[in-house]
Every structure is written in structure tokens, then in C-alpha cells.
Design an enzyme around this catalytic site. Structure first.
Site, PDB file in Angstrom:
ATOM      1  N   CYS A  91     -10.241   9.780  -4.773  1.00  0.00           N
ATOM      2  CA  CYS A  91     -10.674   9.005  -3.616  1.00  0.00           C
ATOM      3  C   CYS A  91     -11.975   7.854  -4.031  1.00  0.00           C
ATOM      4  O   CYS A  91     -11.753   6.677  -3.498  1.00  0.00           O
ATOM      5  CB  CYS A  91     -10.732   9.422  -2.522  1.00  0.00           C
ATOM      6  SG  CYS A  91      -8.877  10.170  -1.554  1.00  0.00           S
ATOM      7  N   HIS A 359      -5.927   2.699   2.312  1.00  0.00           N
ATOM      8  CA  HIS A 359      -6.752   3.343   1.201  1.00  0.00           C
ATOM      9  C   HIS A 359      -6.189   3.390  -0.011  1.00  0.00           C
ATOM     10  O   HIS A 359      -5.366   4.170  -0.619  1.00  0.00           O
ATOM     11  CB  HIS A 359      -7.061   4.812   1.794  1.00  0.00           C
ATOM     12  CG  HIS A 359      -7.820   5.477   0.777  1.00  0.00           C
ATOM     13  ND1 HIS A 359      -8.745   5.155  -0.104  1.00  0.00           N
ATOM     14  CD2 HIS A 359      -7.918   7.001   0.692  1.00  0.00           C
ATOM     15  CE1 HIS A 359      -9.069   6.241  -0.640  1.00  0.00           C
ATOM     16  NE2 HIS A 359      -8.750   7.129  -0.190  1.00  0.00           N
ATOM     17  N   CYS A 389     -15.220  10.920   0.936  1.00  0.00           N
ATOM     18  CA  CYS A 389     -14.681  12.308   0.645  1.00  0.00           C
ATOM     19  C   CYS A 389     -13.676  12.220  -0.407  1.00  0.00           C
ATOM     20  O   CYS A 389     -13.354  11.131  -0.739  1.00  0.00           O
ATOM     21  CB  CYS A 389     -14.111  12.715   1.622  1.00  0.00           C
ATOM     22  SG  CYS A 389     -12.686  12.102   2.570  1.00  0.00           S
TER      23      CYS A 389
END
Length: 403
Positions: A91, A359, A389
Site C-alpha cells: 500500500c 485506494h 499502513c
């Protein structure tokens, strides 16, 4: 060390990450190339002066693989002397790409770079590249591997975030995003995406739900209960790692977790030599960056640790930061971040986040840099911190300062 400045930032609107999404027909190569063309044309840059393009992509396989950054810059008609680098850290790939592009300038290795990211989740689904952590039994057993949704539910259970609090946060993310779009807060950075015939296919973030409220979200069924509570299920493994938790309460679902989307972004970075040559106005400078590893089963606490590490290194406190952009992977991640560092919620994600707008894994970190910069300029703030995160237990953070 040389200062690295941000001169411009562009991003695509985010499209639903499924075959029916508006960006599904746009390949990741084309999506990235459109952002690179946009940032070049907006600034009338001779790309022969560029040293490097660094793009994040979390799932570098198939049409997203093979150093996509190099192919994308060539497709964008950049000079062939520009090198391309492909970065993957789940991510945080997009933020790492921006940090690496900035570090090359700060170290003197480069004068002029672009950092960014791309992810087409409708065309290359999450997990397509496999990986030993989740597929090799020896690695999974030794590290107490669980899917990230189980980690989110474990985090919410351990730190006592009730379903109602998660849903309320999610509804607020949508409300903030609606207000931001209505007030034109993204207009300086958004680049509409076109198809191969040049027709615009998407101009706004596609997953925002204007009428969403906590009561509606509260009707959704938990997404991870079935894989957690199976016999044996992932809950059992997580509780072996966290025996102080009696049982995991499954409270995350599609409404209070980040939306799966397609998207891309590019950030133009350089030193003052480039500013003088092109008469560019620096918009912000990089103050510092950091990355950390965190416990891999819980996996989602990295933003707290890496923010503390970076602020301590820079001699700053949370009070010195005007805006925090914290990726909304799950609602519990942001609530835990705010509570752990005693940060008022009004300073966090003032324009909404990934729960509302999505995202696109490899691009999100770069998108958040641009969002933070635009908000600093809109509000007259000084410093912003961007953090995400990361799967397998990591965290990345960056501080920028408005010039």
C-alpha cells in the site's frame, strides 16, 4: 544535502476497481502515461532534463509488470534518456516512489525527477502476484499470517473500537469528500482520464456516495467473519498471537474499509537549478521521510510507529503538523492513529480519504502527497505528514513543508 522541492502534482480521478468501472478499459500503462503527459505539458518541461521517473505499483505482474515506469515514460513521449524505476511496497508503494524520487534530488544523484504510482485493480486484481508470505505454509505459520481484514477486526477488537464508531467515521469520510469536490478543492490536481479516442471517460472520483450515512452503512454485513470464524479459521491463528483478546469481533465491511479502485498520480520534484531554468515556483519542500517494520499479524499499526520515529528524528511534535493524511485502509487504522498520538480528528484527512474515494494501492501514497499539498495551500498551513499502513506489518511517512 540539497533541498528537494515539489513543483507540481497531478492525479487521475479514481474509478471503481471492477469490470464495470469507468477506468476498466484504460490499461495501467495508458493511465500512468496520461499522468506523465499532463505534468509535462502543464509545465512546458523538456523531458531531456529529467533524470528519473519512479512509479509505485503494488501488484507488478502481467500488464503492470516489467518496470512499468520505463514503458510509461516512453509511451508519454519522454526523452529516451530518462530512466524508469518500479517500486513495490504494497500500500505504500506510491509514497515510497515519491520519497525515492526526492531522495535522489536531495543526495545530488539527480536534479529533476518524477515520483508517482499507478494501480489498475479492475484489470490486475489484488493478490494476482501471489507471494511466499501467504502461499508458503512455513512462512505463514512462523509469522502468524492472517488476511488484512482479519487484522483490521483484531485491531478494532483489541483497542475497543465499536462497529458504530467505525461506521460513523466512514460516513464522515464520504461527507468530507463530497464537500471537497463541491468546493473544488481537487480541481488544481485532477487530470480527467481519456480513452484511446481521446474521449473523457472519468472526471471525478467514482466511489463517493453522496447520501451515505452511518445508519445505511450499519446495515452491511461484516466482510471477514466467514474466513475468521471457520473451523479452523484465521481468528484462531490471530488469537494465538494475541491471547489477551478473548475473541475477535468482526466489524469491518465494504462500507468502512477502503474502496477498490483504479488510479494514478505523478509528483514533479527538483532542486533550485531546475526552478531557475524553467522559472518554476516551488510549492513545497521535503522535510523528511521514514519507514519501519511492525508486528505482521496486527499489521496495521505502522502509521503510529513511523510517525513517532519521523517526528522525533526531525525534532517535531504532532502540534507542529497542520494536516495529517492517513490512508483509510480501514476505519480502525485512522481511529487508532488519532488516539495513539493524541491528534484531533479535524487535522486528519480534512477532504475525506480512501473509504470514500478509494485506494489504488500503488498510487495512493502519491495521491495523498498531492492532496496534502493542495490543502496546505488552501488553508495557509505550513507542514503536512503523509502516512500509510502496509501489508506484512510496515509503515511509511513523509513530512512536507509549504514554500
Amino acid at each position: 544535502m540539497t533541498d528537494a522541492f515539489i513543483y507540481d502534482s497531478v492525479r487521475s480521478p479514481r474509478g471503481k476497481g471492477r469490470p464495470g468501472g469507468s477506468l476498466h478499459a484504460v490499461t495501467p500503462l495508458n493511465l500512468a502515461a496520461q499522468m506523465l503527459r499532463a505534468i509535462q505539458s502543464r509545465n512546458a518541461i523538456d523531458t531531456a532534463d529529467l533524470d528519473e521517473v519512479v512509479l509505485g505499483c503494488s501488484t507488478p505482474i502481467g500488464e503492470q509488470g516489467a518496470v512499468l515506469a520505463r514503458t510509461a515514460l516512453l509511451m508519454a513521449d519522454y526523452c529516451e534518456t530518462v530512466s524508469g524505476l518500479h517500486v513495490s511496497r504494497f500500500c505504500a508503494s506510491g509514497l515510497d516512489a515519491v520519497n525515492i524520487a526526492a531522495a535522489k534530488v536531495m543526495s545530488g544523484e539527480a536534479d529533476f525527477t518524477i515520483g508517482g504510482g499507478v494501480e489498475s485493480m479492475s484489470r490486475v486484481p489484488l493478490g494476482s502476484d501471489g507471494g511466499a508470505w501467504m502461499t508458503d505454509p512455513s512462512a505463514a505459520f512462523q509469522t502468524y499470517f492472517v488476511p488484512q481484514g482479519i487484522s483490521a477486526d483484531l485491531l478494532a477488537t483489541k483497542y475497543h473500537y465499536a462497529r458504530e464508531a467505525l461506521d460513523a467515521f466512514a460516513a464522515t469520510s464520504h461527507a468530507k469528500a463530497v464537500a471537497a469536490w463541491d468546493e473544488g478543492r481537487f480541481k488544481n490536481s485532477i487530470v480527467p482520464v481519456c480513452d484511446q479516442l481521446g474521449r473523457v471517460v472519468l472526471e471525478v472520483d467514482e466511489t463517493i456516495r453522496r447520501e451515505t450515512n452511518a445508519a445505511q452503512i450499519g446495515k452491511l454485513e461484516p466482510s471477514f467473519a466467514s474466513i475468521g470464524e471457520a473451523d479452523p479459521g484465521f481468528d484462531t491463528l490471530a488469537l494465538m498471537k494475541y491471547p489477551e483478546v478473548e475473541r475477535i469481533i468482526h466489524s469491518h465491511h465494504a462500507g468502512n474499509s477502503s474502496a477498490i479502485v483504479d488510479g494514478a498520480a505523478a509528483i514533479m520534484i527538483g532542486n533550485d537549478i531546475i526552478a531557475k531554468k524553467y522559472q518554476l515556483r516551488p510549492r513545497a519542500r521535503f522535510v523528511g521521510c521514514a519507514s519501519i517494520g511492525s508486528e505482521p499479524t496486527m499489521m496495521l499499526t505502522g502509521p503510529v510507529t513511523v510517525t513517532s520515529k519521523l517526528l522525533n528524528r526531525l525534532g517535531l511534535t504532532p502540534d507542529d503538523i497542520d494536516i495529517f493524511e492517513v490512508n483509510e485502509a480501514f476505519a480502525s487504522v485512522v481511529l487508532h492513529f488519532a488516539d495513539s498520538l493524541h491528534i484531533p480528528m479535524e487535522k486528519i484527512n480534512p477532504n475525506g480519504g480512501a473509504i470514500a474515494m478509494g485506494h489504488p494501492l500503488g498510487a495512493t501514497g502519491a495521491i495523498l502527497v498531492g492532496t496534502a499539498l493542495d490543502e496546505l495551500e488552501r488553508t495557509g498551513g505550513s507542514k503536512a505528514l503523509i502516512t500509510l499502513c502496509v501489508g506484512a506489518g510496515m509503515g511509511v511517512a513523509t513530512v512536507i513543508e509549504r514554500v
